[in-house]
Design a protein around this motif. Structure first.
Motif, PDB file in Angstrom:
ATOM      1  N   ASN A  74       0.848  -1.187   0.000  1.00  0.00           N
ATOM      2  CA  ASN A  74       0.000   0.000   0.000  1.00  0.00           C
ATOM      3  C   ASN A  74       0.890   1.245   0.000  1.00  0.00           C
ATOM      4  O   ASN A  74       1.612   1.520   0.963  1.00  0.00           O
ATOM      5  CB  ASN A  74      -0.876  -0.071   1.258  1.00  0.00           C
ATOM      6  CG  ASN A  74      -1.788   1.120   1.400  1.00  0.00           C
ATOM      7  OD1 ASN A  74      -1.418   2.249   1.056  1.00  0.00           O
ATOM      8  ND2 ASN A  74      -2.973   0.877   1.917  1.00  0.00           N
ATOM      9  N   THR A  76       0.421   4.568   0.135  1.00  0.00           N
ATOM     10  CA  THR A  76       0.266   5.700   1.063  1.00  0.00           C
ATOM     11  C   THR A  76       0.624   5.310   2.495  1.00  0.00           C
ATOM     12  O   THR A  76       1.042   6.150   3.276  1.00  0.00           O
ATOM     13  CB  THR A  76      -1.161   6.265   1.004  1.00  0.00           C
ATOM     14  OG1 THR A  76      -2.084   5.193   1.268  1.00  0.00           O
ATOM     15  CG2 THR A  76      -1.452   6.859  -0.354  1.00  0.00           C
ATOM     16  N   ASP A  77       0.458   4.025   2.837  1.00  0.00           N
ATOM     17  CA  ASP A  77       0.887   3.560   4.157  1.00  0.00           C
ATOM     18  C   ASP A  77       2.402   3.455   4.224  1.00  0.00           C
ATOM     19  O   ASP A  77       3.010   3.745   5.238  1.00  0.00           O
ATOM     20  CB  ASP A  77       0.325   2.155   4.445  1.00  0.00           C
ATOM     21  CG  ASP A  77      -1.090   2.211   4.959  1.00  0.00           C
ATOM     22  OD1 ASP A  77      -1.581   3.334   5.190  1.00  0.00           O
ATOM     23  OD2 ASP A  77      -1.696   1.134   5.118  1.00  0.00           O
ATOM     24  N   GLU A 200       0.997   0.482  -4.612  1.00  0.00           N
ATOM     25  CA  GLU A 200      -0.345   0.589  -5.184  1.00  0.00           C
ATOM     26  C   GLU A 200      -1.191   1.611  -4.432  1.00  0.00           C
ATOM     27  O   GLU A 200      -1.075   1.761  -3.222  1.00  0.00           O
ATOM     28  CB  GLU A 200      -1.045  -0.775  -5.128  1.00  0.00           C
ATOM     29  CG  GLU A 200      -0.474  -1.768  -6.107  1.00  0.00           C
ATOM     30  CD  GLU A 200      -1.577  -2.488  -6.866  1.00  0.00           C
ATOM     31  OE1 GLU A 200      -1.473  -2.588  -8.098  1.00  0.00           O
ATOM     32  OE2 GLU A 200      -2.542  -2.934  -6.225  1.00  0.00           O
ATOM     33  N   TYR A 201      -2.038   2.315  -5.176  1.00  0.00           N
ATOM     34  CA  TYR A 201      -3.006   3.212  -4.523  1.00  0.00           C
ATOM     35  C   TYR A 201      -4.349   3.129  -5.217  1.00  0.00           C
ATOM     36  O   TYR A 201      -4.431   2.747  -6.388  1.00  0.00           O
ATOM     37  CB  TYR A 201      -2.485   4.646  -4.474  1.00  0.00           C
ATOM     38  CG  TYR A 201      -1.992   5.207  -5.792  1.00  0.00           C
ATOM     39  CD1 TYR A 201      -2.866   5.815  -6.681  1.00  0.00           C
ATOM     40  CD2 TYR A 201      -0.650   5.126  -6.148  1.00  0.00           C
ATOM     41  CE1 TYR A 201      -2.416   6.333  -7.888  1.00  0.00           C
ATOM     42  CE2 TYR A 201      -0.189   5.632  -7.354  1.00  0.00           C
ATOM     43  CZ  TYR A 201      -1.087   6.234  -8.218  1.00  0.00           C
ATOM     44  OH  TYR A 201      -0.636   6.734  -9.411  1.00  0.00           O
ATOM     45  N   LYS A 202      -5.395   3.482  -4.442  1.00  0.00           N
ATOM     46  CA  LYS A 202      -6.746   3.456  -4.977  1.00  0.00           C
ATOM     47  C   LYS A 202      -7.156   4.866  -5.364  1.00  0.00           C
ATOM     48  O   LYS A 202      -6.576   5.837  -4.874  1.00  0.00           O
ATOM     49  CB  LYS A 202      -7.723   2.963  -3.904  1.00  0.00           C
ATOM     50  CG  LYS A 202      -7.467   1.549  -3.453  1.00  0.00           C
ATOM     51  CD  LYS A 202      -8.652   1.068  -2.632  1.00  0.00           C
ATOM     52  CE  LYS A 202      -8.562  -0.412  -2.379  1.00  0.00           C
ATOM     53  NZ  LYS A 202      -8.214  -0.739  -0.993  1.00  0.00           N
ATOM     54  N   ASP A 205      -7.353   7.754  -2.603  1.00  0.00           N
ATOM     55  CA  ASP A 205      -6.373   7.615  -1.513  1.00  0.00           C
ATOM     56  C   ASP A 205      -5.665   8.952  -1.318  1.00  0.00           C
ATOM     57  O   ASP A 205      -5.404   9.679  -2.279  1.00  0.00           O
ATOM     58  CB  ASP A 205      -5.324   6.535  -1.855  1.00  0.00           C
ATOM     59  CG  ASP A 205      -5.789   5.132  -1.486  1.00  0.00           C
ATOM     60  OD1 ASP A 205      -6.959   4.988  -1.087  1.00  0.00           O
ATOM     61  OD2 ASP A 205      -4.990   4.181  -1.602  1.00  0.00           O
TER      62      ASP A 205
HETATM   63  C1  LIG Z   1      -3.878   2.024   2.015  1.00  0.00           C
HETATM   64  O1  LIG Z   1      -4.220   2.181   3.372  1.00  0.00           O
HETATM   65  C2  LIG Z   1      -5.054   3.302   3.648  1.00  0.00           C
HETATM   66  C3  LIG Z   1      -5.329   3.325   5.146  1.00  0.00           C
HETATM   67  O2  LIG Z   1      -4.166   3.213   5.868  1.00  0.00           O
HETATM   68  C4  LIG Z   1      -6.345   3.176   2.889  1.00  0.00           C
HETATM   69  O3  LIG Z   1      -7.123   4.342   3.089  1.00  0.00           O
HETATM   70  C5  LIG Z   1      -6.053   3.020   1.405  1.00  0.00           C
HETATM   71  O4  LIG Z   1      -7.246   2.853   0.678  1.00  0.00           O
HETATM   72  C6  LIG Z   1      -5.140   1.839   1.190  1.00  0.00           C
HETATM   73  N1  LIG Z   1      -4.819   1.743  -0.223  1.00  0.00           N
HETATM   74  C7  LIG Z   1      -4.760   0.575  -0.861  1.00  0.00           C
HETATM   75  C8  LIG Z   1      -4.325   0.595  -2.281  1.00  0.00           C
HETATM   76  O5  LIG Z   1      -5.040  -0.483  -0.324  1.00  0.00           O
END
Ligand SMILES: *[C@@H]1O[C@H](CO)[C@@H](O)[C@H](O)[C@H]1NC(C)=O
Ligand SMILES: *[C@@H]1O[C@H](CO)[C@@H](O)[C@H](O)[C@H]1NC(C)=O
Ligand SMILES: *[C@@H]1O[C@H](CO)[C@@H](O)[C@H](O)[C@H]1NC(C)=O
Ligand SMILES: *[C@@H]1O[C@H](CO)[C@@H](O)[C@H](O)[C@H]1NC(C)=O
Ligand SMILES: CC(=O)N[C@H]1CO[C@H](CO)[C@@H](O)[C@@H]1O
Length: 498
Positions: A74, A76-77, A200-202, A205
């Motif tokens: 992830n 952003t984490d 990866e990011y959504k 995010d």
């Molecule tokens: C990564 O983690 C954050 C919360 O810590 C979450 O909001 C976000 O959607 C996550 N992104 C992915 C790609 O899983």
């Protein structure tokens, strides 16, 4: 009394207003779902329309070069937002390679806010190892390991679509076990695979003050094996016996200049050129583009690879980059993450025109050149495929529908497409060019994948008839995985032509 009556009337009215708005909302979302269901039904019908006889031979597909292990995390984490590093990155920002933490965060910030897929080399092995260690310890429960690299991912997809596959790659025993046994490997076994860190990011995010406009990924690597195309010679030997119907060239983006002594990279690419230009004309050849950032490498591809292939596949970022290289000899980093169909098609026509013109200008001198006869561009919202009429690429409509369905299935990681988890980013109709008074085409119930024919003027003497098909993507609302999507999509599309 009057006031109370007035108040109760007002309450009644607002209750009605709320009710009507709820019904209206429900109506709108019902209409949207209806549209998705209609298109889905149509796409599935086209996908299954390609009926092959029981004894249809399994097409043979050979794919080079390279393989790796993907470490998914992830973004952003994992990355700590640090204001002092990320300040003042303007639109003209560029960094070719990542040497320190500051450059890592800067480049990430740049692509993240543009929602652009990107891939960057990190020559600093110490920092790369440190990042892997942080991922393995601090984020132990979160990381995932996958097989990676364009060639294996495309290879597995082709295999799943019923092809016999030969893969040119050096792999460890561990990685070999993740690839179906039936896939033949040309290349020695190695002890340790190259690792790619996939951040990866959504869509939506957040990272510091930035918000991602779409789901995507940023890849960093520090490859030791892949840049040298170490499997090239083994692949060459194996090709002779295998006699493929289609050869796919990918993974050349790993050839970063810092890995090579003067002239060595060019010599390797020349070998690639010899390998592909020696294939008999009956063997189709496809080149899978990628995130190239170095103009010298792109110029070498222009000389050694592009003139010898029948087909190219890429995403919207790579299309814009390729077009700028061909037209202006310069690269672009991030471009529009959701380009209009009209502008994508115009760019595809330009790329086709330049490469076809190059073919007609030089074919007399070099009989091994090939006319490009297929361009596949995959974007978040649609699949666009251009083929030359009467070339070996048939079933273009099926190929586009298949690619669109694969995009959804992959990103949502499901085989069943659920209309409620999909949304459409396209209008009901689109212009086929950004020029004035361009014709419009419609996505309809009867025809969810519009196709049409047109002529492209390559030069003063030559005009070529092409066919274009556009398939809408039922965009996955909650992306589960984006790394590797392009490989699955490209291979799924190609498999329908074979
Ligand atoms: C990564 O983690 C954050 C919360 O810590 C979450 O909001 C976000 O959607 C996550 N992104 C992915 C790609 O899983
Ligand atoms: C796909 O295109 C071919 C050739 O143009 C056509 O014959 C066929 O009916 C199309 N298939 C579907 C399902 O529309
Ligand atoms: C992020 O910050 C934490 C706490 O300071 C640190 O332990 C971790 O190593 C940092 N992560 C990265 C990727 O630098
Ligand atoms: C596709 O084209 C090839 C070569 O022109 C032809 O042999 C083949 O029958 C075609 N396949 C279909 C399904 O139309
Ligand atoms: C949804 C889908 O088709 N995913 C496939 C993409 O390719 C990888 C391997 O190349 C498969 O494991 C996935 O199932």
């Amino acid at each position: 009394m009057g006031l109370i009556k007035y108040m109760s009337l007002l309450t009644t009215c607002s209750v009605f207003a709320v009710l009507i708005s709820i019904i209206w909302q429900a109506f709108i979302s019902l209409k949207k779902i209806n549209k998705v269901i209609t298109l889905l039904t149509g796409l599935l019908a086209i996908e299954s329309s390609l009926k092959r006889p029981q004894d249809y031979p399994r097409p043979k597909v050979a794919i080079g070069y390279g393989a790796c292990t993907d470490l998914l995390i992830n973004a952003t984490d994992f990355l700590n937002y640090t204001e002092k590093y990320v300040q003042d990155i303007g639109p003209e920002f560029t960094v070719d390679e990542i040497n320190n933490e500051k450059e890592l965060l800067q480049t990430f910030a740049y692509y993240f806010q543009n929602g652009a897929a990107a891939e960057r080399i990190m020559p600093n092995t110490e920092l790369f190892r440190k990042l892997i260690n942080i991922a393995k310890t601090r984020h132990r429960n979160q990381i995932q390991w996958f097989i990676g690299g364009n060639a294996p991912l495309m290879g597995i997809r082709f295999f799943m679509e019923g092809a016999d596959v030969l893969l040119g790659a050096r792999l460890s025993h561990k990685l070999r076990r993740l690839i179906p046994e039936e896939i033949k490997i040309a290349g020695e076994e190695i002890d340790e695979d190259d690792i790619h860190i996939i951040l990866e990011y959504k869509s939506g995010d957040n990272w510091g003050p930035f918000t991602a406009p779409r789901a995507n990924r940023y890849i960093i690597h520090n490859d030791k094996n892949n840049p040298h195309l170490n499997s090239l010679e083994h692949f060459e030997e194996a090709l002779k016996e295998f006699q493929p119907k289609l050869v796919v060239i990918s993974g050349l983006q790993m050839m970063d200049s810092y890995q090579f002594e003067e002239g060595v990279r060019e010599a390797r690419l020349y070998k690639v050129q010899q390998q592909i230009s020696r294939q008999p004309p009956t063997v189709l050849q496809h080149f899978e583009m990628a995130s190239y950032v170095e103009i010298e490498l792109l110029q070498m591809l222009r000389k050694n690879v592009l003139p010898y292939v029948d087909s190219i596949g890429m995403n919207e970022q790579e299309l814009d980059n390729l077009r700028q290289v061909l037209e202006f000899d310069r690269i672009t980093l991030a471009s529009d993450w959701n380009p209009r169909i009209a502008s994508t098609l115009d760019h595809m026509r330009e790329v086709f025109k330049i490469l076809a013109n190059n073919y007609y200008e030089n074919i007399k001198r070099n009989g091994r050149l090939r006319l490009l006869t297929r361009i596949h561009v995959h974007t978040l919202a649609y699949q666009a495929i251009l083929v030359v009429k009467d070339s070996q690429w048939n079933n273009t409509n099926v190929s586009a529908a298949k690619a669109a369905l694969t995009a959804h299935r992959y990103v949502c990681q499901t085989n069943m497409v659920n209309p409620e988890s999909a949304s459409l980013l396209l209008d009901d109709s689109f212009a086929i060019s950004a020029t004035k008074n361009a014709e419009r085409k419609t996505f309809s119930t009867q025809n969810p994948v519009p196709c049409w024919k047109e002529f492209i003027e390559v030069n003063a003497q030559k005009s070529i008839e092409i066919e274009i098909c556009i398939a809408p993507v039922l965009v996955c609302r909650v992306a589960k995985k984006t790394a590797g999507a392009g490989d699955n999509i490209s291979a799924a599309g190609l498999s329908q032509h074979l």
